[in-house]
Design a protein around this motif. Structure first.
Motif, PDB file in Angstrom:
ATOM      1  N   GLU A 102       0.825  -1.207   0.000  1.00 26.75           N
ATOM      2  CA  GLU A 102       0.000   0.000   0.000  1.00 26.75           C
ATOM      3  C   GLU A 102       0.860   1.259   0.000  1.00 26.75           C
ATOM      4  OE1 GLU A 102      -3.124   0.138  -0.419  1.00 26.75           O
ATOM      5  OE2 GLU A 102      -3.763  -1.921  -0.002  1.00 26.75           O
ATOM      6  N   LEU A 103       0.309   2.333  -0.595  1.00 30.54           N
ATOM      7  CA  LEU A 103       0.961   3.648  -0.604  1.00 30.54           C
ATOM      8  C   LEU A 103       0.072   4.634   0.133  1.00 30.54           C
ATOM      9  CD1 LEU A 103       3.197   5.609  -1.694  1.00 30.54           C
ATOM     10  CD2 LEU A 103       1.698   5.979  -3.671  1.00 30.54           C
ATOM     11  N   LEU A 104       0.672   5.429   1.040  1.00 30.92           N
ATOM     12  CA  LEU A 104      -0.085   6.432   1.793  1.00 30.92           C
ATOM     13  C   LEU A 104       0.729   7.725   1.836  1.00 30.92           C
ATOM     14  CD1 LEU A 104      -2.823   6.336   3.334  1.00 30.92           C
ATOM     15  CD2 LEU A 104      -1.500   6.117   5.435  1.00 30.92           C
ATOM     16  N   THR A 105       0.184   8.800   1.237  1.00 30.28           N
ATOM     17  CA  THR A 105       0.895  10.089   1.218  1.00 30.28           C
ATOM     18  C   THR A 105      -0.043  11.209   1.649  1.00 30.28           C
ATOM     19  OG1 THR A 105       0.328  10.618  -1.085  1.00 30.28           O
ATOM     20  CG2 THR A 105       2.320   9.287  -0.715  1.00 30.28           C
ATOM     21  N   GLY A 106       0.544  12.343   1.974  1.00 26.45           N
ATOM     22  CA  GLY A 106      -0.227  13.465   2.494  1.00 26.45           C
ATOM     23  C   GLY A 106      -1.176  14.082   1.492  1.00 26.45           C
ATOM     24  N   SER A 107      -0.886  13.965   0.207  1.00 26.60           N
ATOM     25  CA  SER A 107      -1.734  14.611  -0.803  1.00 26.60           C
ATOM     26  C   SER A 107      -2.961  13.786  -1.175  1.00 26.60           C
ATOM     27  CB  SER A 107      -0.913  14.874  -2.068  1.00 26.60           C
ATOM     28  OG  SER A 107      -0.551  13.650  -2.676  1.00 26.60           O
ATOM     29  N   MET A 108      -3.020  12.536  -0.714  1.00 30.18           N
ATOM     30  CA  MET A 108      -4.176  11.693  -1.027  1.00 30.18           C
ATOM     31  C   MET A 108      -5.426  12.241  -0.328  1.00 30.18           C
ATOM     32  SD  MET A 108      -2.279   7.970  -0.692  1.00 30.18           S
ATOM     33  CE  MET A 108      -3.750   6.974  -0.910  1.00 30.18           C
ATOM     34  N   THR A 109      -6.550  12.218  -1.012  1.00 28.43           N
ATOM     35  CA  THR A 109      -7.798  12.692  -0.414  1.00 28.43           C
ATOM     36  C   THR A 109      -8.302  11.692   0.618  1.00 28.43           C
ATOM     37  OG1 THR A 109      -9.175  11.582  -2.059  1.00 28.43           O
ATOM     38  CG2 THR A 109      -8.390  13.807  -2.607  1.00 28.43           C
ATOM     39  N   LYS A 110      -9.282  12.129   1.397  1.00 29.64           N
ATOM     40  CA  LYS A 110      -9.858  11.251   2.410  1.00 29.64           C
ATOM     41  C   LYS A 110     -10.431   9.993   1.771  1.00 29.64           C
ATOM     42  CE  LYS A 110     -13.132  11.231   6.266  1.00 29.64           C
ATOM     43  NZ  LYS A 110     -14.132  12.014   7.034  1.00 29.64           N
ATOM     44  N   ALA A 111     -11.076  10.163   0.624  1.00 31.20           N
ATOM     45  CA  ALA A 111     -11.659   9.011  -0.063  1.00 31.20           C
ATOM     46  C   ALA A 111     -10.569   8.062  -0.562  1.00 31.20           C
ATOM     47  CB  ALA A 111     -12.513   9.486  -1.239  1.00 31.20           C
ATOM     48  N   GLN A 112      -9.460   8.641  -1.066  1.00 29.09           N
ATOM     49  CA  GLN A 112      -8.366   7.808  -1.573  1.00 29.09           C
ATOM     50  C   GLN A 112      -7.682   7.034  -0.438  1.00 29.09           C
ATOM     51  OE1 GLN A 112      -6.211  11.012  -3.481  1.00 29.09           O
ATOM     52  NE2 GLN A 112      -6.751  10.266  -5.527  1.00 29.09           N
ATOM     53  N   ARG A 113      -7.715   7.582   0.773  1.00 32.05           N
ATOM     54  CA  ARG A 113      -7.043   6.939   1.899  1.00 32.05           C
ATOM     55  C   ARG A 113      -7.862   5.822   2.544  1.00 32.05           C
ATOM     56  NH1 ARG A 113      -3.963  11.111   5.832  1.00 32.05           N
ATOM     57  NH2 ARG A 113      -2.876  12.384   4.300  1.00 32.05           N
ATOM     58  N   THR A 114      -9.175   5.883   2.379  1.00 30.51           N
ATOM     59  CA  THR A 114     -10.058   5.000   3.144  1.00 30.51           C
ATOM     60  C   THR A 114      -9.711   3.531   2.969  1.00 30.51           C
ATOM     61  OG1 THR A 114     -11.842   6.624   3.021  1.00 30.51           O
ATOM     62  CG2 THR A 114     -12.453   4.353   3.554  1.00 30.51           C
ATOM     63  N   ALA A 115      -9.636   3.058   1.716  1.00 26.68           N
ATOM     64  CA  ALA A 115      -9.381   1.635   1.467  1.00 26.68           C
ATOM     65  C   ALA A 115      -7.986   1.212   1.934  1.00 26.68           C
ATOM     66  CB  ALA A 115      -9.579   1.325  -0.015  1.00 26.68           C
ATOM     67  N   PRO A 116      -6.900   1.973   1.588  1.00 26.22           N
ATOM     68  CA  PRO A 116      -5.574   1.584   2.085  1.00 26.22           C
ATOM     69  C   PRO A 116      -5.503   1.526   3.606  1.00 26.22           C
ATOM     70  CG  PRO A 116      -5.353   3.206   0.340  1.00 26.22           C
ATOM     71  CD  PRO A 116      -6.809   3.121   0.660  1.00 26.22           C
ATOM     72  N   MET A 117      -6.106   2.521   4.300  1.00 26.63           N
ATOM     73  CA  MET A 117      -6.050   2.539   5.755  1.00 26.63           C
ATOM     74  C   MET A 117      -6.814   1.363   6.350  1.00 26.63           C
ATOM     75  SD  MET A 117      -6.239   6.640   6.580  1.00 26.63           S
ATOM     76  CE  MET A 117      -6.413   6.409   8.339  1.00 26.63           C
ATOM     77  N   SER A 118      -7.878   0.946   5.685  1.00 27.80           N
ATOM     78  CA  SER A 118      -8.631  -0.223   6.162  1.00 27.80           C
ATOM     79  C   SER A 118      -7.772  -1.480   6.038  1.00 27.80           C
ATOM     80  CB  SER A 118      -9.914  -0.368   5.348  1.00 27.80           C
ATOM     81  OG  SER A 118     -10.578  -1.564   5.693  1.00 27.80           O
ATOM     82  N   ARG A 119      -7.075  -1.634   4.890  1.00 28.71           N
ATOM     83  CA  ARG A 119      -6.235  -2.827   4.695  1.00 28.71           C
ATOM     84  C   ARG A 119      -5.026  -2.818   5.633  1.00 28.71           C
ATOM     85  NH1 ARG A 119      -8.085  -2.010  -0.761  1.00 28.71           N
ATOM     86  NH2 ARG A 119      -6.356  -0.607  -1.224  1.00 28.71           N
ATOM     87  N   ILE A 120      -4.543  -1.608   5.985  1.00 28.66           N
ATOM     88  CA  ILE A 120      -3.445  -1.514   6.953  1.00 28.66           C
ATOM     89  C   ILE A 120      -3.930  -1.944   8.339  1.00 28.66           C
ATOM     90  CG2 ILE A 120      -1.864   0.090   8.122  1.00 28.66           C
ATOM     91  CD1 ILE A 120      -1.911   1.783   5.528  1.00 28.66           C
ATOM     92  N   ALA A 121      -5.118  -1.485   8.698  1.00 28.42           N
ATOM     93  CA  ALA A 121      -5.654  -1.778  10.033  1.00 28.42           C
ATOM     94  C   ALA A 121      -5.989  -3.256  10.200  1.00 28.42           C
ATOM     95  CB  ALA A 121      -6.896  -0.922  10.294  1.00 28.42           C
ATOM     96  N   THR A 122      -6.432  -3.918   9.125  1.00 32.05           N
ATOM     97  CA  THR A 122      -6.802  -5.329   9.243  1.00 32.05           C
ATOM     98  C   THR A 122      -5.598  -6.261   9.101  1.00 32.05           C
ATOM     99  OG1 THR A 122      -7.241  -5.500   6.862  1.00 32.05           O
ATOM    100  CG2 THR A 122      -9.093  -4.867   8.300  1.00 32.05           C
ATOM    101  N   GLY A 123      -4.463  -5.719   8.609  1.00 28.15           N
ATOM    102  CA  GLY A 123      -3.289  -6.548   8.406  1.00 28.15           C
ATOM    103  C   GLY A 123      -3.210  -7.136   7.015  1.00 28.15           C
ATOM    104  N   GLU A 124      -4.213  -6.830   6.185  1.00 26.23           N
ATOM    105  CA  GLU A 124      -4.216  -7.336   4.809  1.00 26.23           C
ATOM    106  C   GLU A 124      -3.021  -6.781   4.029  1.00 26.23           C
ATOM    107  OE1 GLU A 124      -7.256  -7.227   0.940  1.00 26.23           O
ATOM    108  OE2 GLU A 124      -7.918  -6.506   2.909  1.00 26.23           O
ATOM    109  N   ALA A 125      -2.630  -5.536   4.351  1.00 27.93           N
ATOM    110  CA  ALA A 125      -1.468  -4.910   3.722  1.00 27.93           C
ATOM    111  C   ALA A 125      -0.219  -5.325   4.487  1.00 27.93           C
ATOM    112  CB  ALA A 125      -1.607  -3.391   3.725  1.00 27.93           C
ATOM    113  N   GLY A 126       0.621  -6.128   3.854  1.00 27.53           N
ATOM    114  CA  GLY A 126       1.836  -6.569   4.521  1.00 27.53           C
ATOM    115  C   GLY A 126       2.928  -5.514   4.495  1.00 27.53           C
ATOM    116  N   ILE A 127       3.008  -4.746   3.390  1.00 25.64           N
ATOM    117  CA  ILE A 127       4.027  -3.693   3.242  1.00 25.64           C
ATOM    118  C   ILE A 127       3.318  -2.373   3.002  1.00 25.64           C
ATOM    119  CG2 ILE A 127       5.936  -2.857   1.824  1.00 25.64           C
ATOM    120  CD1 ILE A 127       6.656  -5.746   1.216  1.00 25.64           C
ATOM    121  N   VAL A 128       3.672  -1.359   3.792  1.00 26.30           N
ATOM    122  CA  VAL A 128       3.070  -0.031   3.671  1.00 26.30           C
ATOM    123  C   VAL A 128       4.180   0.969   3.408  1.00 26.30           C
ATOM    124  CG1 VAL A 128       1.618   1.702   4.765  1.00 26.30           C
ATOM    125  CG2 VAL A 128       1.285  -0.720   5.314  1.00 26.30           C
TER     126      VAL A 128
END
Length: 744
Positions: A368-394
């Motif tokens: 997953e990629l997470l940067t400051g310029s991403m909108t709230k909508a763009q962040r929602t799915a990556p942050m969910s996968r980070i929180a559940t552990g589905e994203a192994g590398i962030v």
């Protein structure tokens, strides 16, 4: 009774202006502060001072002898009355200086002449200037030797001794003001606690604190100066080492989850590599694997030249953690670098980065990629996968530090270009783990703070010394416009020649527009003779800027070539589009700021022009230069500068042009910019958290102090029996913590 905690006025006297200067501007509020305000150098009173290489405006302190003295009369133009001027010539071991003293009456003029007879010696301080071909000292201050009629502000030779101490000063405070107060304090303060235990002093041959204070303020020979300086440098190193060692032990005691593998992701990745790992990559990979298997956190620095394969080593460590059921986060300093890492790591993994997706490999994970310029909508799915552990590398920028970002099981934090992040910023990410994660920090060029932390042992160190196959040499040339302004035309001819060969070129500027800073940019700083920070003298107006330079090149010397711009104020999508076009070969010349400093990898780019190169630091120049020659083709780097020969900025550029050894350049950088705050957040080198220590000069002392610190903590982990030493360590730890709280 006067003690170290007494206000400085107790030994200074009630002189309001001098008191304000000493207390407010020098920060010496107690007698203890004063006694630990050490001389920056000494002049020998028994001989005339050798003087070389004078410059207008230079502050000079010399021992000299009156060679000529004449009282002249003249008419004061303002009053029309007679006035008097005493002209004096002072001889040194070098040039003579003229000094003038003005008096409204003949009586005062004669008094000056009587106190400055031919043959009298003394210490003379003033600003050097030139007048009609002669050197002169403007507004001189002086201490005369052997004058029984000197008032309280003056000192006789027997009170000064064989060496006269020159202290760091401020406006309105003279060196003899400090010297006189220190001399008095040494006679009235008896209780000076010795922070270094007697056993440690005996083992390392160190002076006791009373003797050291006497010798550093009133030495009789150079040996006394040296032994006193060594004692106080050891003391500072010992306190700092104890603080660092306690921090390491505290982290170890918290424990960490061992990451021993178990999945097949790393093995599958290794089996697909189209090349052999270098011996260094294999060795350090095994070292990191062993660290990850421990029940205490890894805290390792991975340093290596640009292109040495650090990212691959870090990726294999991240895959090891994912194999163990955990997550890994890679913190990058810029969006361009974060995006580059995301693209390159995803490409290297292939279907191993498509976990849970159609066509993904059985062992795959998500990146997953997470940067400051991403909108709230763009962040929602990556942050969910980070929180559940589905994203192994962030992979991300400072956005990973935000409170809303939650990890399921953060096992490894990789910090790229670690000199961009302070200790506290790393802590903000590692605090997101339930148990302390393992930490790997990387740098391509060890800038001063990195070198300092390495020597101080805050991090275990691994070094990649080999370059993978395919890296070509880079030729670096200085283009000195101060002497040869016409050479700039040849610079653009060389750019056109590279493009005509089918290659691509970077042009780097220190500004976006003529009146605007690049985000995160700071002015280059130099050091004056006292080690104080001074901003480089070059005015910001007229510095090369991306917008103006790109337009000029398109209309002028590079007309007809495909020229594009790239800088930090562009929208992320536009930046990404430009970089993709450049990587695809659709752009001939990329005019950019330092957003291309790290991570940008375009194999066909063979040349770089750095405009106003003196505005960049040594490590930054080396990083930028590493963007060319990455595809097996020889690289060319042109450092364009108006810096004058002999200036610190010009010395930096000469060093970069003479060597491509990043570790040698890191020492040059460290010598010029100092160490920075080893324990805190400061990255620029100013102000150094170190008072008497210098990492390169005192490396042996630091290593000895580290050994002493380990032995002390082994015998007394809480420093409960260390008395004043334990209190000093606690004060340092508390000051660092309070700085962190203020900044967080």
């Amino acid at each position: 009774m006067i003690s170290l905690d007494s206000p400085v006025i107790a030994v200074l006297g009630d002189h309001k202006k001098k008191r304000e200067g000493i207390e407010e501007r020098l920060g010496l509020r107690t007698v203890g502060d004063l006694l630990h305000h050490f001389p920056r150098r000494y002049v020998k009173t028994g001989e005339l001072t050798r003087v070389d290489d004078l410059e207008d405006g230079q502050m000079l302190t010399v021992v000299g002898q009156i060679a000529h003295s004449k009282l002249n009369s003249y008419t004061d133009r303002r009053t029309g009355r007679p006035a008097y001027r005493l002209d004096v010539s002072v001889r040194t071991d070098g040039p003579s200086f003229r000094m003038s003293f003005f008096a409204k009456s003949k009586h005062i003029g004669e008094w000056h002449q009587n106190r400055l007879p031919v043959g009298r010696r003394g210490i003379f301080l003033g600003k050097v200037g030139s007048f009609r071909g002669d050197w002169q000292l403007t507004n001189p201050q002086l201490v005369l030797f052997g004058d029984p009629d000197e008032d309280a502000a003056q000192l006789s030779l027997d009170k000064i001794g064989e060496f006269y101490p020159i202290y760091p000063l401020t406006k309105g405070v003279d060196s003899w003001d400090i010297q006189r107060a220190v001399a008095f304090a040494l006679t009235v303060v008896d209780d000076v606690p010795d922070l270094i235990p007697e056993a440690v002093r005996d083992e390392y041959g160190l002076l006791d604190v009373h003797t050291a204070l006497e010798r550093i303020h009133n030495p009789h020979d150079y040996g006394e100066i040296s032994s006193a300086q060594r004692r106080f440098r050891f003391e500072e190193a010992l306190v700092t080492q104890l603080a660092l060692a306690r921090r390491r032990r505290t982290v170890r005691e918290l424990g960490a989850r061992a990451r021993t593998g178990g999945g097949g992701l790393l093995a599958e990745f290794d089996s697909r590599l189209p090349f052999e790992l270098t011996a260094g990559q294999r060795e350090i990979g095994a070292q990191i694997e062993e660290d990850l298997a421990q029940s205490h956190p890894m805290n390792r620095l991975l340093q290596g030249e640009v292109g040495s394969g650090k990212t691959l080593v870090a990726l294999r460590a991240m895959l090891r953690v994912v194999d163990s059921g955990g997550q890994a986060a890679l913190l990058a300093p810029t969006e361009v670098l974060a995006q580059q890492h995301h693209r390159s790591i995803t490409a290297m993994l292939g279907d191993l980065a498509a976990g849970g997706m159609l066509g993904g490999a059985a062992e795959a994970t998500n990146v997953e990629l997470l940067t400051g310029s991403m909108t709230k909508a763009q962040r929602t799915a990556p942050m969910s996968r980070i929180a559940t552990g589905e994203a192994g590398i962030v992979i991300g920028t400072h956005a990973l530090l935000e409170e809303k970002v939650i990890f399921a099981d953060l096992g490894l934090v990789v910090v790229d270009e670690q000199h961009r992040f302070g200790v506290e910023q790393r802590a903000a990410l590692t605090d997101k783990a339930g148990t302390p994660p393992h930490v790997l920090v990387m740098t391509a060029t060890p800038i001063p703070r990195t070198v300092a932390m390495t020597v101080f042992g805050d991090l275990e160190t691994s070094t990649l010394t080999e370059l993978p196959a395919g890296r070509a040499p880079i030729q670096t040339n200085l283009v000195p416009l101060a002497e040869h302004p016409q050479w700039i035309a040849r610079v653009w001819e060389r750019v056109r020649e590279e493009v005509e060969k089918g290659h691509q070129v970077y042009v780097v500027c220190p500004r976006i527009t003529g009146d605007e800073h690049e985000q995160g940019e700071t002015d280059q700083v130099d050091v004056d003779e006292d080690g104080n920070a001074v901003t480089a003298a070059a005015p910001t107006a007229g510095l090369s800027a991306v917008e103006e330079v790109a337009a000029e090149l398109v209309e002028g010397p590079l007309h007809g070539l495909r020229v594009e711009k790239l800088h930090g104020k562009m929208p992320p999508d536009d930046k990404d589009a430009v970089m993709r076009a450049f990587a695809a070969g659709d752009v001939d010349v990329l005019v950019a700021t330092t957003v291309i400093e790290v991570g940008v990898d375009v194999a066909n780019a063979t040349a770089m022009v750095l405009l106003d190169a003196d505005r960049f630091g040594v490590s930054q120049l080396h990083q930028l230069r590493g963007r060319v020659g990455r595809g097996g083709l020889p690289g060319l780097c042109l450092l364009v500068s108006r810096a004058e020969p002999g200036s610190p900025a010009r010395d930096r550029l000469d060093a970069v042009a003479q060597t491509t050894d990043g570790f040698e350049l890191s020492r040059v950088d460290l010598e010029q910019r100092r160490e920075g705050d080893v324990l805190g957040k400061s990255q620029s080198g100013y102000r150094s958290g170190l008072q008497t220590l210098r990492v390169l000069r005192d490396e042996k002392t630091i290593v000895e102090a580290r050994a002493a610190a380990v032995a002390l903590l082994d015998a007394d982990p809480d420093l409960a029996r260390a008395g004043d030493l334990g209190a000093a360590v606690s004060r340092l730890e508390e000051s660092v913590q309070s700085d962190f709280m203020e900044k967080s």
